[in-house]
Design an enzyme around this catalytic site. Structure first.
Site, PDB file in Angstrom:
ATOM      1  CE  LYS A   1       0.334 -29.348 -16.969  1.00 38.40           C
ATOM      2  NZ  LYS A   1      -0.078 -28.962 -18.292  1.00 38.40           N
TER       3      LYS A   1
ATOM      4  CG  ASP B   1      -3.065 -26.000 -16.443  1.00 48.71           C
ATOM      5  OD1 ASP B   1      -4.257 -26.294 -16.340  1.00 48.71           O
ATOM      6  OD2 ASP B   1      -1.911 -26.398 -17.179  1.00 48.71           O
TER       7      ASP B   1
HETATM    8  C1  LIG Z   1      -3.300 -27.611 -21.820  1.00 47.02           C
HETATM    9  C2  LIG Z   1      -3.508 -27.753 -21.273  1.00 47.02           C
HETATM   10  C3  LIG Z   1      -3.304 -28.566 -19.901  1.00 47.02           C
HETATM   11  O1  LIG Z   1      -3.175 -28.811 -18.508  1.00 47.02           O
HETATM   12  O2  LIG Z   1      -1.915 -27.225 -20.304  1.00 47.02           O
HETATM   13  P1  LIG Z   1      -0.243 -27.104 -20.989  1.00 47.02           P
HETATM   14  O3  LIG Z   1      -0.385 -27.655 -22.204  1.00 47.02           O
HETATM   15  O4  LIG Z   1      -0.623 -24.902 -21.792  1.00 47.02           O
HETATM   16  O5  LIG Z   1       0.213 -27.155 -20.250  1.00 47.02           O
HETATM   17  C4  LIG Z   1      -4.241 -26.302 -20.295  1.00 47.02           C
HETATM   18  O6  LIG Z   1      -5.647 -26.785 -20.491  1.00 47.02           O
HETATM   19  C5  LIG Z   1      -4.279 -25.006 -20.312  1.00 47.02           C
HETATM   20  O7  LIG Z   1      -3.966 -24.372 -19.563  1.00 47.02           O
HETATM   21  P2  LIG Z   1      -3.104 -23.068 -19.799  1.00 47.02           P
HETATM   22  O8  LIG Z   1      -1.994 -22.749 -20.853  1.00 47.02           O
HETATM   23  O9  LIG Z   1      -3.015 -22.230 -17.912  1.00 47.02           O
HETATM   24  O10 LIG Z   1      -3.654 -22.206 -20.539  1.00 47.02           O
HETATM   25  P3  LIG Z   1      -4.585 -20.496 -20.630  1.00 47.02           P
HETATM   26  O11 LIG Z   1      -3.271 -20.043 -21.186  1.00 47.02           O
HETATM   27  O12 LIG Z   1      -5.896 -20.145 -20.060  1.00 47.02           O
HETATM   28  O13 LIG Z   1      -4.867 -20.403 -22.692  1.00 47.02           O
HETATM   29  C6  LIG Z   1      -4.251 -20.643 -23.293  1.00 47.02           C
HETATM   30  C7  LIG Z   1      -5.434 -21.059 -25.069  1.00 47.02           C
HETATM   31  O14 LIG Z   1      -5.563 -22.090 -25.080  1.00 47.02           O
HETATM   32  C8  LIG Z   1      -6.626 -22.613 -25.134  1.00 47.02           C
HETATM   33  N1  LIG Z   1      -8.036 -23.016 -23.705  1.00 47.02           N
HETATM   34  C9  LIG Z   1      -6.935 -22.898 -22.757  1.00 47.02           C
HETATM   35  C10 LIG Z   1      -8.296 -23.900 -21.641  1.00 47.02           C
HETATM   36  C11 LIG Z   1      -9.053 -24.429 -22.224  1.00 47.02           C
HETATM   37  N2  LIG Z   1      -9.535 -25.265 -21.188  1.00 47.02           N
HETATM   38  N3  LIG Z   1      -9.449 -24.132 -22.925  1.00 47.02           N
HETATM   39  C12 LIG Z   1      -8.802 -23.809 -24.699  1.00 47.02           C
HETATM   40  O15 LIG Z   1      -9.295 -23.620 -25.469  1.00 47.02           O
HETATM   41  C13 LIG Z   1      -7.591 -21.082 -25.091  1.00 47.02           C
HETATM   42  O16 LIG Z   1      -7.602 -21.136 -26.905  1.00 47.02           O
HETATM   43  C14 LIG Z   1      -6.099 -20.166 -24.729  1.00 47.02           C
HETATM   44  O17 LIG Z   1      -6.069 -19.093 -25.473  1.00 47.02           O
END
Ligand SMILES: C[C@@](CO)(OP(=O)(O)O)[C@H](O)COP(=O)(O)OP(=O)(O)OC[C@H]1O[C@@H](n2ccc(N)nc2=O)[C@H](O)[C@@H]1O
Ligand SMILES: Nc1ncnc2c1ncn2[C@@H]1O[C@H](COP(=O)(O)OP(=O)(O)O)[C@@H](O)[C@H]1O
Length: 284
Positions: A10, A136
């Site tokens: 994504k 996600d």
């Molecule tokens: C930033 C994003 C954007 O799409 O993606 P990535 O960069 O990781 O791909 C997402 O919000 C990432 O989602 P995901 O990777 O599934 O996160 P999770 O495993 O649920 O959370 C990992 C950590 O990120 C933080 N977290 C995550 C999501 C959210 N809305 N708030 C948070 O503060 C929390 O500290 C959590 O412990």
């Protein structure tokens, strides 16, 4: 029996953080869409009660830390499945890149095991299960294009954006999503990108409006930690991409390009100093 599932990457076309919640997560608004860069999962039933993960990639965990393992364990426990599964992950999505590779593998495992074990679970139920594995994962169950809110698990489907080329470039650093969210000061964000503006751009099928509506508040954190990400953004703009943004928590930077003729110059220019570069299409 064997089941094959594709797990696409994504990108976040916009990402805003509204505030930090009492449960430690952040309330977000994001518009996400899939690109044609995918891991491939092969799921084979095992007669014994075991979950085995294998992969050609030497750089991901193959034990219970793997999100596909966690997906298999969750669905097995919740639906009392007594047989096992061997999941082979053919990895193509770069790891810890902001492209949701692990989340998409988990979602593909949930979809595939639902078929392999003939469980008849609806997509809506799979999304609820997926939310236990990561914020996600629910989006990755259904894919397409969506406005995500809550911590990312509340989804409003949107039409796909106008088709274009997407150049992805990942500098050789791994970014921790938890660390990036941990450094966000939600009450000090100077400019909030507008989900409404991006939604309208997509509904108007206007590539120019989509480029103008790109925005990600996590850039402020990751670009300060890793100046090479800003360097990559500037290079992509200089090479002629129409719209450039960091995806998710980074460090992958994507460039949207409408004219195919521009793609080789941007791709080759980036390859000069960055190993992980991909030129793909939106998955529409
Ligand atoms: C930033 C994003 C954007 O799409 O993606 P990535 O960069 O990781 O791909 C997402 O919000 C990432 O989602 P995901 O990777 O599934 O996160 P999770 O495993 O649920 O959370 C990992 C950590 O990120 C933080 N977290 C995550 C999501 C959210 N809305 N708030 C948070 O503060 C929390 O500290 C959590 O412990
Ligand atoms: N199937 C998987 N594929 C990739 N990474 C995985 C997987 N399962 C667990 N991980 C771990 O999840 C972390 C985040 O990886 P990934 O999902 O690729 O990143 P991001 O959330 O930035 O898109 C990595 O540290 C990696 O070791």
């Amino acid at each position: 029996m064997k089941i094959y599932e594709k797990a696409p990457a994504k990108i976040n076309l916009m990402l805003d953080v509204l505030h930090k919640r009492n449960d430690g997560y952040h309330e977000v608004e994001m518009i996400m869409t899939m690109v044609d860069l995918s891991d491939r999962l092969t799921m084979s039933e095992l007669p014994r009660d075991a979950i085995i993960i294998s992969s050609q990639a030497g750089y991901i965990p193959l034990d219970e830390k793997n999100l596909a393992f966690q997906a298999a364990r969750l669905i097995k426990e919740r639906y009392n499945v007594s047989t096992g599964v061997h999941i082979h992950l053919d990895k193509h999505i770069p790891v810890a890149a902001g492209l949701a590779g692990g989340s998409s593998d988990a979602a593909a495992a949930l979809r595939g095991l639902n078929k392999l074990w003939r469980l008849g679970i609806s997509d809506a139920e799979l999304r609820v299960l997926g939310a236990e594995l990561g914020s996600d994962v629910p989006f990755c169950i259904t894919g397409g294009t969506a406005l995500a809110s809550g911590r990312g698990e509340l989804l409003k489907p949107l039409p796909n954006p106008p088709q274009c080329w997407v150049i992805l470039a990942k500098p050789p650093i791994n970014v921790s999503t938890a660390e990036v969210y941990g450094r966000v000061k939600a009450d000090q964000i100077a400019h909030h990108p507008s989900a409404r503006q991006m939604e309208n751009a997509i509904r108007n099928a206007s590539f120019t409006e989509v480029c103008n509506a790109l925005g990600n508040v996590l850039e402020d954190v990751t670009l300060k930690l890793y100046p090479e990400v800003e360097h990559l953004k500037n290079s992509m703009i200089r090479l002629g991409a129409d719209g450039v943004l960091m995806s998710g928590s980074g460090p992958t930077v994507f460039g949207l390009v409408s004219k195919e003729a521009k793609v080789p110059r941007i791709y080759n220019g980036l390859r000069g100093f960055c190993k992980d570069v991909y030129a793909v299409r939106l998955l529409t």
